[in-house]
Motif scaffolding. Sequence first.
Motif, PDB file in Angstrom:
ATOM      1  N   HIS A 104       0.823  -1.207   0.000  1.00 18.11           N
ATOM      2  CA  HIS A 104       0.000   0.000   0.000  1.00 18.11           C
ATOM      3  C   HIS A 104       0.854   1.252   0.000  1.00 18.11           C
ATOM      4  CE1 HIS A 104       0.988  -1.031   4.024  1.00 18.11           C
ATOM      5  NE2 HIS A 104       0.275  -0.079   4.592  1.00 18.11           N
ATOM      6  N   LYS A 105       2.024   1.158   0.606  1.00 15.43           N
ATOM      7  CA  LYS A 105       2.910   2.328   0.574  1.00 15.43           C
ATOM      8  C   LYS A 105       3.448   2.523  -0.833  1.00 15.43           C
ATOM      9  CE  LYS A 105       3.759   3.008   5.218  1.00 15.43           C
ATOM     10  NZ  LYS A 105       4.507   2.673   6.406  1.00 15.43           N
TER      11      LYS A 105
ATOM     12  N   TYR B  41       1.963   1.929  -3.424  1.00 15.73           N
ATOM     13  CA  TYR B  41       0.911   2.599  -4.196  1.00 15.73           C
ATOM     14  C   TYR B  41       0.918   4.092  -3.970  1.00 15.73           C
ATOM     15  CZ  TYR B  41      -1.478  -1.348  -6.310  1.00 15.73           C
ATOM     16  OH  TYR B  41      -1.788  -2.409  -7.109  1.00 15.73           O
ATOM     17  N   TYR B  42       1.003   4.497  -2.703  1.00 14.68           N
ATOM     18  CA  TYR B  42       0.918   5.945  -2.581  1.00 14.68           C
ATOM     19  C   TYR B  42       2.206   6.662  -2.931  1.00 14.68           C
ATOM     20  CZ  TYR B  42       1.935   6.059   2.600  1.00 14.68           C
ATOM     21  OH  TYR B  42       2.469   5.971   3.857  1.00 14.68           O
TER      22      TYR B  42
END
Lengths: 161, 1027
Positions: free
Chosen positions: A108-109, A111-112
């Motif tokens: 998820h990191k 992704y951002y």
Amino acid sequence: MIHFVLLISRQGKVRLTKWYSPYTQKERTKVIRELSGMILSRGPKLCNFLEWRGLKVVYKRYASLYFCMCVDTDDNELETLEIIHHFVEILDRYFGNVCELDLIFNFHKAYYILDEVLIAGELQETSKKSVARVIAAQDTLIEHAKEQSSSLSNIIAQATK
Amino acid sequence: MALSGMRGLSVFISDVRNCQNKEQERVRVDKELANIRTRFKNERGLSVYEKKKYVWKILYIYMLGYDVDFGHMETMALISAPKYAEKQVGYIVTSCLLNENHNFLQLVINTVRNDIVGRNETFRCLALTMVGNIGGREFSESLAPDVQKLLMSSSCRPIVRKKAALCMLRLYRKNPDVVNTDGWPECMAHLLNERDLGVLIAVMSLLVALVANTPEAYWNCVPKCVQILERLTRGQDVPQDYTYYGIPSPWLQVKTMRVLQYFPSIEDPSIRKSLLNVLQTILLRTDVVKNINKNNASHAVLFEALSLVMHLDAEKDLMSQCIVLLGKFVCVREPNIRYLGLENMTRMLLVADVVDTIRKYQAQIIASLKDPDNSIRRRSLDLLYAMCDVSNAKNIVEELLQYLTTADFGIREELALKAAILSEKFAPDLSWYVDAVLRLIDKAGDFVSDDIWYRVVQVVTNNDDLQAYAAEKARNYLDKPAVHETMVKVSGYLLGEYSHLLARRPGCSSKEIFHIIKEKISAVTTVTKAILLSACVKVLMHCQPPNQELFEQATATFRRYENSVDAEVQQRAVEFLALSRNGLAMVDIMAEMPKFPERQSALLKKAVDTDGDAPEVSATKLRLQQQNSMALVVADRRPPNGDLHLLSVTEAGASNQYPKHAAVAESQASEVPHSSQSQVHSNGATQQHASGTPHGDLLGDLIGTLAIDAPPAEPTTGPSDSQALEAPPKSPAISAASADSLALVVLDAAPTQVQPLKSVSEWFRELSVKDSGVLYEDPYVQIGLKAEWRNAQGRMVLFFGNKFTAPLRNVRGSVLSPPHIRTRSAVVPETIPPRAQVQVPVDVACIGASRETAVLDFSYNVEYTPVKVQLKLPTLLNKFLQIAPVSANEFVAWWRALGGPPSKIQEVVRGVRPMPLTDMADLFIRLHVGVLPGLDPNVNNIVAATTFYSGTAATLCLVRVETDPLDRTQMRLTVASEVPNTTYELKELMKEQLVDIPSLAQPSRTSASSLAAMGLTAPAAALAGLI
């Protein structure tokens, strides 16, 4: 423009996908299957470009991971290759010597971070410092929220004792 | 770095990682999905933390390639959460899971807009990022002005503005018509003064999209761009952050040069001069260095500079510098640079006359043809193809032929096509052409399409002095023990036509030739058998004086196939058998094939199509395409010697024989596995043509001959023109460059974008009173309907016509019938070939009266875009009516007998379409309700009678309409019949036909979608909505 970004491991496992052109889920799966077959079978000393369905895939291998970006045929291939490297450098700086495991457990990191590098299939920021700053700020915001909520739940826990 | 706190997520990821095989993984994932699903169902108990965790898990599962068909709502709900941590998850996961075609997105538009116009900067960034990544028409429509405001605002921080610029780019690029660009040129010029390079690069990307659409509007940006470029190359004023391995923002340099390539040319002498200076600097100072990233970045800039120089058509010395550089690149070992060198050299060839200089590197280029890297081989092939001319054709074709035997399968077809084209286009003499193509067929028969051998036949037929030579070659090839089928076809054909020219040579007597042909005949496919049979009969005919032995052998051969299962082969055998008994009379019938009308090789068309398959077209690309098609025309007109001339006259007549799509697909076949199907298909189609007539192996060509009488095709029609003529019909969404339509469909056409050409309900209305007409039509497909009705039975025939030049795939059509109607329909074939029509009969039987109609559930794919519609079929009540001849007395008696409700119903209908009584009577008759004139004493009234058939029953129905001459919009309608339900339904039907239907006034789009939406529940709802 970049139509999509793919991170595939040497075993063909997908580690990150980001689609900037509208592909349906079925098409996405098909594209991944097709491309990972083509890319993983290419030898080590070949060029980093692959012509595919009237588009071009620029890819580069970093340790066990293949970073691929699909662009239009008349886009600048070397530029795209360096966008990949730019992204890798940012990941590296953030995780400190990034490895595949970092990306698996912190997908998820990834992704951002990607969202700070690319938007709409175009390069957004070329300054690593600036990206690092934004991400650090985001992390603080999230940490902050967590502390708040935990302190809140503490209070509730205390109160209901 | 550990995953901050989300233990459940880490555990799940480790579990998945620990799975030994795919099966275990699936089990684990399914378990997790089931868990998430139940947790979401009882949403009350979910904490914020859990919501986030599950949404991340969904993304992870989705990323692994599993179908996730729930959780979208929960994800989007996070977007409207008040806290950053939740919002962020919502935004990121939404933008990964959904694309612009998901209808869900409309639900969040308001929240997103609030975040964009709100005061919280971090929320703004999240919203802009998601909108930029998803795009879509709805977002463009509702958000573009707000995003633009942020971009222009001086109070926003750079981080917001650069995101706004790219978000704007996305909104504009996909839907330029929605975004209002008034006043933008000034704003853009102003934005180019930006000092923050992060913002500037985003603005530059936006400018690329704007300029690509309307370059003339943005002339004012040119000087600014040149200034930026000057500043960057001098390294002035570039913060350390924005240099990349010591190079001042290579990306910005590339983008800026890209912008400049969209302007037709830069005339202003001072600006042009400074620009050329900058380019000169870049060309001179770029050097190979050890650091690979620095090298890549500097060469990215260099290659962009090269394309800009080419685009500007710069002065000669700058151009020659470029060629020197490219020459260096095609010889280096570093594969990336060599690849790009080859690619750019090919581009260079198309914009400048540099063939002579490039020929120096021919040896190196040919060496690249044998490179282990497929990508490089392909570039090398393209370059060789582009640089070939009369002087080096022999050499290059020779290389290509040699390479054919070792080339990988992916590239062989393209290679074969290119070799065939080159050998035709640049043949120093025709016998060499025949040699080369026959060798090609010999070596790579599997990859030689029929067009290639058709062309050989055409050329040989049209050149008398070539015929004997070709026949001899054909004889030698056919005499070999193992020959490819295509070779058998072409040799057999040539021998049939021209072997008599060899009669005096050793081994070439009629008998021997016949023997050679006969040897092959048993081992080939039926299509080839047919060709060989024709060859046999021709050899027999040419045998003068007649030879009894040959005659017997030939008749024996024909006899063998007299009972062939293949109708074509059988017909030929029977006919030839009969003809051969006629002796000399046969000569008139079996005459030599006439000369073909001169035409452009179909192969050249393919080559042109090959160049047009990129999805997006930059100015350079467009220019290249124009240049390219011109190059072909020029080459066509150049007759280096008399013979060559006839090989290259253009003609567009035969185009329908070779569907464009097939050609495109074929040229891509090496890349796209499935496209070989369409290749097979197109060949199949021509083969069918071929077998359609007894000895016309080239029906298309025969048609071509006939076409001489028709107005001749313009000899100057360039390939690009003929392409435009047969360009497929396009929806507005894909009306970009015609050559690129196919590729655009892939990316752009969303299911919602394939719109019916007119209103679906309008078509349905027409069909409700007519028995044939259009049921549905969009840019790709037309569905026609023709129906016959008799009492309670009916037969509809649906005509599915593919209007497109590519086959329609995944075609599905099923007829869903309501309870009161029985239908039985034939199966709709899954693929409809280009420009073909299939008929699907549907039998209908009526059991009872109802307003529900049968519905055709129809879907198909254009390339990768699914299109799905639900269409009401006109199985209305009135189709099962028949006008009943009723006398006045009978009518009155019945009318009285059917006292009151529910057998006789009366209603005052308002909002009637005003129409004269005669028109109304006409309408009644079209509804199969027979008007009985003069029965009612009041001239403003109409009485009518009809019989309704259902099952085996027949019900007499009586109708009376009383109109008010002062107010034509209202009337009183009375319907009577023995069956209350029938009475009611007939009344409703007539009312519906008489009343203005609101959907008429609505645009087709809404009616189509509402129809689809209603069709999902029940067909009845569709009509209920109208009433």
